[in-house]
Design a protein around this motif. Sequence first.
Motif, short mmCIF file in Angstrom:
data_model
loop_
_atom_site.label_atom_id
_atom_site.label_comp_id
_atom_site.label_asym_id
_atom_site.label_seq_id
_atom_site.Cartn_x
_atom_site.Cartn_y
_atom_site.Cartn_z
N TYR A 39 0.83 -1.22 0.00
CA TYR A 39 0.00 0.00 0.00
C TYR A 39 0.86 1.26 0.00
CZ TYR A 39 -3.76 -3.19 1.32
OH TYR A 39 -4.66 -4.21 1.36
N ALA A 40 2.12 1.08 0.29
CA ALA A 40 3.06 2.21 0.28
C ALA A 40 4.44 1.61 0.16
CB ALA A 40 2.96 3.00 1.58
N SER A 41 5.40 2.43 -0.31
CA SER A 41 6.75 1.89 -0.29
C SER A 41 7.55 2.52 0.84
CB SER A 41 7.44 2.01 -1.64
OG SER A 41 7.02 3.15 -2.32
N GLU A 42 8.54 1.79 1.25
CA GLU A 42 9.38 2.19 2.37
C GLU A 42 9.76 3.68 2.26
OE1 GLU A 42 11.16 0.33 5.75
OE2 GLU A 42 10.59 -0.95 4.07
N GLY A 43 9.56 4.40 3.34
CA GLY A 43 9.91 5.83 3.34
C GLY A 43 8.74 6.76 3.06
N GLN A 44 7.63 6.19 2.63
CA GLN A 44 6.50 7.07 2.32
C GLN A 44 5.60 7.33 3.53
OE1 GLN A 44 4.84 5.01 -1.19
NE2 GLN A 44 5.24 6.93 -2.21
N LEU A 45 5.85 6.65 4.61
CA LEU A 45 5.03 6.82 5.81
C LEU A 45 5.96 7.23 6.95
CD1 LEU A 45 3.08 3.45 5.42
CD2 LEU A 45 2.26 5.72 4.73
N GLU A 46 5.63 8.30 7.60
CA GLU A 46 6.51 8.79 8.67
C GLU A 46 5.71 9.15 9.89
OE1 GLU A 46 9.13 12.18 7.99
OE2 GLU A 46 9.40 11.47 5.93
N HIS A 47 6.19 8.70 11.03
CA HIS A 47 5.58 9.11 12.29
C HIS A 47 6.33 10.34 12.80
CE1 HIS A 47 4.73 8.14 16.81
NE2 HIS A 47 4.03 9.16 16.36
N ILE A 48 5.65 11.46 12.85
CA ILE A 48 6.23 12.70 13.36
C ILE A 48 5.83 12.77 14.84
CG2 ILE A 48 6.36 15.21 13.02
CD1 ILE A 48 7.28 13.50 10.60
N ALA A 49 6.67 12.19 15.67
CA ALA A 49 6.28 11.99 17.07
C ALA A 49 6.48 13.23 17.93
CB ALA A 49 7.10 10.84 17.64
N ASN A 50 5.66 13.35 18.95
CA ASN A 50 5.84 14.44 19.92
C ASN A 50 5.86 13.90 21.35
OD1 ASN A 50 2.60 14.66 19.12
ND2 ASN A 50 2.98 14.90 21.31
N GLY A 51 6.50 14.65 22.22
CA GLY A 51 6.59 14.29 23.64
C GLY A 51 5.38 14.76 24.42
N THR A 52 5.49 14.76 25.74
CA THR A 52 4.34 15.14 26.56
C THR A 52 4.46 16.57 27.10
OG1 THR A 52 5.46 13.99 28.35
CG2 THR A 52 3.50 12.95 27.46
#
Length: 597
Positions: free
Chosen positions: A378-391
């Motif tokens: 459904y996607a290729s490697e690198g096309q999905l990114e988790h832009i994470a945040n802290g608390t």
Amino acid sequence: MTTFSETFANTADFKTVLTDKTGEAFVREGFDATWGKVNVSDRPDLADFQCNGALAVAKQAKANPREVATKITAHLTGDTAIKSLEIAGPGFLNFVLSDSALSDRANALSADERLGAPVVETKRKVIIDYGGPNVAKPMHVGHLRTAVIGESLKRIMRFMGDEVIGDAHFGDWGYQMGLLITAVSDEQPDLPYFDETFDGEYPVHSPVLLSDLERLYPFASNKGKENAEYRDRARKATRELQDGRKGYRALWQHFVDVSKTSLKEDYRILGVEFDLWNGESDADPFVAPMIEELKAKGLLETDQGAEIIRVAREDDKAEIPPLLVVSSEGSAMYGTTDLATIKQRREEECPDLILYAVDQRQSNHFTQVFRAAYLAGYASEGQLEHIANGTVNGTDGKPFKTREGGVLKLGDLLAQANSAASVRLHEAGLGKGLSDEDFNKTTWQIAVSAIKFAELSNHRLTNYVFDLDRFMVFEGKTGPYLMYQAVRMKSILRKAVEQGVSAGEIIVTEAAERELVLLLDGFEAALKETYLKRAPNILADHVYRLAQTFSKFYAACPVLIADTDAQKSSRLALVKLTLAQLEKGLDLMGLTAPEVM
Ligand code: ARG
């Protein structure tokens, strides 16, 4: 979907120009151009820019670094942009730019409608999934981070040329909905929604208010944890809702509408706008065909009555458990909807990249979902990114709570910030000439700037302390400080009109002018880095330093009472340019400065 390398066009800042020239000098000495990398000097008292390449290349070529540096400098003498080029210490190259180079750059920036901002070389279609609000759960301080970061990234990427779609990915599906249905059916069992034989029109008005949902949800959630029978009822209701039971769908629609109205109001105040309000439920039609497809691809495995996808990889340091696709009760799970949403997005939008601005505590979840999506194609490697945040913590260092120990609703927090802003304005003797309406508008602008800038000035992964008193001061690295400096610049421009002074050619002579132009030149690099690292705090820092440097400039260089007309016009042009870049930066953080204060 294709992936692109992330490079930029329109680059013209000093760093790039000097890097090109120095790289060429290295080539002429038989070395690789990459040694010519020039950076902003870490000793601004000595130089504007520096290059450390001679040292490194000499080490490799077993040559004397000062000798290499001397040969490089020889190729650069005579360049009118460079006022001085000195070899410092063991072989660093220290560049000081000429006033004329700074003047030229400032005039070019003034003439550039992008104010020195680069654009991406290859435009991409990007979906940013952020906010992630849920039915029946009022937002609290924790929801600020994803909303503010996601909104800013959306604006930045869009400004830099990408096509960006912001999607709220509304949490309107799953077990929580079953819990609510169960709770309402216990409280108001006679409603037609629960009567399976009912075939009339369901009521237009919601049988529950937001306050009911806010009360019922925690109640049902706790009861589901304690009481197995209640949990089973809620699970059954969830499955029946997902299977399309009419009464449940109609009741659920009320939950969705009631919640959305209130969430949208909070987002409106915050200046957060989504292009799509797709819900988890909108991915539902994709779930059944997806499961068939996953089966056909041999990716699904039955495990204790549930259907899972194994996503662990050999080199994993920590164990990554399988993604649960269908629970043993037959329900679609949080990961199922996320996977189906990727399939849906691919079919409906065909994005090149999807960013998820979501709390880092969900990082395992995204690892599972992304790997499953890659396996499924459904996607290729690198096309999905988790832009994470802290608390966000309270002043006690623990996750933010009210004094009573409860969760403060975002709406209440915004209202508190607004009254704090009003107090601050009065204290500072500001806003006196404003009408009530304008005063009110201003306090909101200040309040939102305090909250959003506090968020954006921290790296997204940093846990920070929510301290409204500290965020709200006019002096320091705060939103209100930025607002105040913008208002000062606007006031200079208004006075200039009154006095008939107009902006002209920028002629840099003073140290404070040099510093300001160097900073304006840094917009390009700040944006590139912000973009590549998905880190709006880099832009926030640039904007703050711009405001600070302006303040220094204005103290050292009078504008409207400068000695000559040429000087007045030149400095006025600098103020105009600084304001334009500052306001652009604010806009990219989702902020607007008042006209007067
Ligand atoms: N609604 C979710 C929560 O409150 C966040 C959704 C994040 N986005 C996603 N695609 N899972 O935890």
